[in-house]
Design a protein around this motif. Structure first.
Motif, PDB file in Angstrom:
ATOM      1  N   ARG A  98       0.858  -1.178   0.000  1.00  0.00           N
ATOM      2  CA  ARG A  98       0.000   0.000   0.000  1.00  0.00           C
ATOM      3  C   ARG A  98       0.896   1.230   0.000  1.00  0.00           C
ATOM      4  NH1 ARG A  98      -3.257  -1.562   5.273  1.00  0.00           N
ATOM      5  NH2 ARG A  98      -1.154  -2.325   5.745  1.00  0.00           N
ATOM      6  N   VAL A  99       0.431   2.298  -0.638  1.00  0.00           N
ATOM      7  CA  VAL A  99       1.318   3.439  -0.838  1.00  0.00           C
ATOM      8  C   VAL A  99       0.718   4.739  -0.321  1.00  0.00           C
ATOM      9  CG1 VAL A  99       2.535   2.437  -2.803  1.00  0.00           C
ATOM     10  CG2 VAL A  99       0.457   3.762  -3.200  1.00  0.00           C
ATOM     11  N   CYS A 100       1.626   5.566   0.182  1.00  0.00           N
ATOM     12  CA  CYS A 100       1.332   6.946   0.554  1.00  0.00           C
ATOM     13  C   CYS A 100       2.245   7.801  -0.306  1.00  0.00           C
ATOM     14  CB  CYS A 100       1.609   7.170   2.037  1.00  0.00           C
ATOM     15  SG  CYS A 100       1.329   8.862   2.612  1.00  0.00           S
ATOM     16  N   VAL A 101       1.668   8.627  -1.174  1.00  0.00           N
ATOM     17  CA  VAL A 101       2.453   9.320  -2.191  1.00  0.00           C
ATOM     18  C   VAL A 101       2.363  10.830  -2.032  1.00  0.00           C
ATOM     19  CG1 VAL A 101       2.308   7.450  -3.865  1.00  0.00           C
ATOM     20  CG2 VAL A 101       0.493   9.165  -3.799  1.00  0.00           C
ATOM     21  N   THR A 102       3.380  11.487  -2.565  1.00  0.00           N
ATOM     22  CA  THR A 102       3.384  12.946  -2.544  1.00  0.00           C
ATOM     23  C   THR A 102       3.954  13.487  -3.846  1.00  0.00           C
ATOM     24  OG1 THR A 102       4.059  14.927  -1.304  1.00  0.00           O
ATOM     25  CG2 THR A 102       5.677  13.168  -1.489  1.00  0.00           C
ATOM     26  N   ALA A 103       3.530  14.709  -4.185  1.00  0.00           N
ATOM     27  CA  ALA A 103       4.032  15.447  -5.345  1.00  0.00           C
ATOM     28  C   ALA A 103       3.546  16.880  -5.203  1.00  0.00           C
ATOM     29  CB  ALA A 103       3.539  14.836  -6.657  1.00  0.00           C
ATOM     30  N   ARG A 104       4.133  17.775  -5.979  1.00  0.00           N
ATOM     31  CA  ARG A 104       3.714  19.174  -5.913  1.00  0.00           C
ATOM     32  C   ARG A 104       2.423  19.426  -6.677  1.00  0.00           C
ATOM     33  NH1 ARG A 104       6.686  22.397  -8.611  1.00  0.00           N
ATOM     34  NH2 ARG A 104       7.592  20.720  -9.854  1.00  0.00           N
ATOM     35  N   ASP A 105       2.191  18.631  -7.723  1.00  0.00           N
ATOM     36  CA  ASP A 105       1.015  18.784  -8.572  1.00  0.00           C
ATOM     37  C   ASP A 105      -0.203  18.170  -7.881  1.00  0.00           C
ATOM     38  OD1 ASP A 105      -0.938  18.778 -10.517  1.00  0.00           O
ATOM     39  OD2 ASP A 105       0.133  17.443 -11.889  1.00  0.00           O
ATOM     40  N   ALA A 106      -1.041  19.004  -7.280  1.00  0.00           N
ATOM     41  CA  ALA A 106      -2.159  18.489  -6.484  1.00  0.00           C
ATOM     42  C   ALA A 106      -3.138  17.672  -7.315  1.00  0.00           C
ATOM     43  CB  ALA A 106      -2.886  19.648  -5.796  1.00  0.00           C
ATOM     44  N   ASP A 107      -3.472  18.141  -8.508  1.00  0.00           N
ATOM     45  CA  ASP A 107      -4.427  17.412  -9.347  1.00  0.00           C
ATOM     46  C   ASP A 107      -3.840  16.073  -9.800  1.00  0.00           C
ATOM     47  OD1 ASP A 107      -6.294  19.416  -9.112  1.00  0.00           O
ATOM     48  OD2 ASP A 107      -5.696  20.427 -10.973  1.00  0.00           O
ATOM     49  N   GLY A 108      -2.602  16.102 -10.263  1.00  0.00           N
ATOM     50  CA  GLY A 108      -1.957  14.871 -10.686  1.00  0.00           C
ATOM     51  C   GLY A 108      -1.805  13.883  -9.548  1.00  0.00           C
ATOM     52  N   LEU A 109      -1.499  14.402  -8.371  1.00  0.00           N
ATOM     53  CA  LEU A 109      -1.341  13.524  -7.211  1.00  0.00           C
ATOM     54  C   LEU A 109      -2.673  12.907  -6.814  1.00  0.00           C
ATOM     55  CD1 LEU A 109       0.594  12.466  -4.996  1.00  0.00           C
ATOM     56  CD2 LEU A 109      -0.214  14.370  -3.586  1.00  0.00           C
ATOM     57  N   ARG A 110      -3.725  13.697  -6.889  1.00  0.00           N
ATOM     58  CA  ARG A 110      -5.048  13.172  -6.535  1.00  0.00           C
ATOM     59  C   ARG A 110      -5.438  12.016  -7.452  1.00  0.00           C
ATOM     60  NH1 ARG A 110      -7.506  17.503  -7.402  1.00  0.00           N
ATOM     61  NH2 ARG A 110      -6.947  18.436  -5.408  1.00  0.00           N
ATOM     62  N   ARG A 111      -5.178  12.177  -8.739  1.00  0.00           N
ATOM     63  CA  ARG A 111      -5.469  11.091  -9.685  1.00  0.00           C
ATOM     64  C   ARG A 111      -4.605   9.875  -9.410  1.00  0.00           C
ATOM     65  NH1 ARG A 111      -5.557  15.524 -13.239  1.00  0.00           N
ATOM     66  NH2 ARG A 111      -3.411  15.080 -13.894  1.00  0.00           N
ATOM     67  N   ALA A 112      -3.321  10.116  -9.156  1.00  0.00           N
ATOM     68  CA  ALA A 112      -2.403   9.003  -8.909  1.00  0.00           C
ATOM     69  C   ALA A 112      -2.813   8.222  -7.673  1.00  0.00           C
ATOM     70  CB  ALA A 112      -0.976   9.522  -8.761  1.00  0.00           C
TER      71      ALA A 112
END
Length: 275
Positions: free
Chosen positions: A35-49
């Motif tokens: 299971r993964v907990c992910v982060t990125a600066r792009d909020a929309d892209g991160l939400r989809r991912a």
């Protein structure tokens, strides 16, 4: 991908995971049962991912220690453990000769590429790994092993990350294994300015005849985090299509360096920083 990984039920934090290598790593870990907990600066892209991965995400920059603390807390709150940390987010700025490097951008390179991985490992260690164990993989670069045009800040900061990997491997053993993966030229947005203009010529100069794909790196990361690599720590795994052994390297006709010399600079600092 099938392997005796033993990753089922484990929890991984992956930075820069909305696209490119980070996204491929997260997908590969999920495919192995993590299971993964992910982060990125792009909020929309991160939400989809996060939705597509069936995990959780927190938008923000790894340059902010508060964000990394919150990310660690989110993983524990949602999943109750942290077994794997993959430090992938990075910046290739300042791009150009070091004699022209802006001091603030130079410091940013070390904040994102070196300090942030250390901070995240610190938080994961104190929150869970120090008592329960785990595995860390830092994404470095094949370029940290030699000099190259225009990428001095990136290469220098990644060389520091390589040493940090070894240092942490010594300090955190035996509970936590710490390794790194050093990709060569991979088909990502961050590296598009290098491979897009001369992909065929660049690939022809590599022993394996192609540039890398994010999944090539992801497979190596999964292996290093898995039980199959349980007696490996402090190692750096080259995933570079044979970049270090190509005959052209010794003759001075290095195809990746040639691509760097002819490439236009990244469009902007924001576009050049991995999310």
């Amino acid at each position: 991908m099938t392997s005796p990984s033993g990753l089922r039920g484990r929890v991984a934090i992956v930075t820069g995971a909305s696209r490119g290598i980070g996204r491929a790593v997260a997908e590969a870990l999920v495919a192995e049962g993590a299971r993964v907990c992910v982060t990125a600066r792009d909020a929309d892209g991160l939400r989809r991912a996060a939705a597509e991965l069936g995990g959780v995400g927190l938008a923000g920059t790894v340059a902010d220690p508060a964000h990394l603390r919150e990310l660690t807390a989110l993983a524990l709150r949602e999943f109750g453990r942290i077994d794997v940390v993959v430090n992938n987010a990075a910046t290739n700025q300042p791009y150009g000769p070091l004699m022209d490097a802006d001091p603030d951008r130079w410091r940013e390179a070390f904040t994102v590429n070196v300090e942030a991985p250390l901070r995240l490992v610190q938080y994961a260690w104190h929150a869970w790994m120090g008592e329960h164990g785990g595995s860390v993989v830092n994404i470095c670069t094949e370029g940290a092993g030699h000099v190259g045009p225009r990428v001095g800040a990136y290469g220098t900061s990644k060389a520091a990350l390589l040493h940090l990997t070894r240092q942490l491997a010594g300090e955190l053993a035996p509970r936590v294994r710490v390794n790194s993966v050093s990709p060569g030229l991979v088909r990502t947005e961050m590296a598009r300015f290098v491979w897009e203009r001369a992909e065929e010529e660049t690939a022809a100069g590599l022993p394996l005849g192609r540039i890398g794909e994010p999944d090539d790196v992801a497979r190596a990361v999964v292996w290093l985090t898995s039980d199959a690599a349980r007696w490996i720590t402090g190692a750096d795994l080259l995933v570079d299509g044979g970049t270090r052994v190509r005959p052209a390297y010794a003759s001075g006709t290095d195809p990746v360096h040639a691509a760097l010399r002819s490439a236009a600079p990244p469009d902007s600092p924001q576009a050049a920083q991995a999310p």
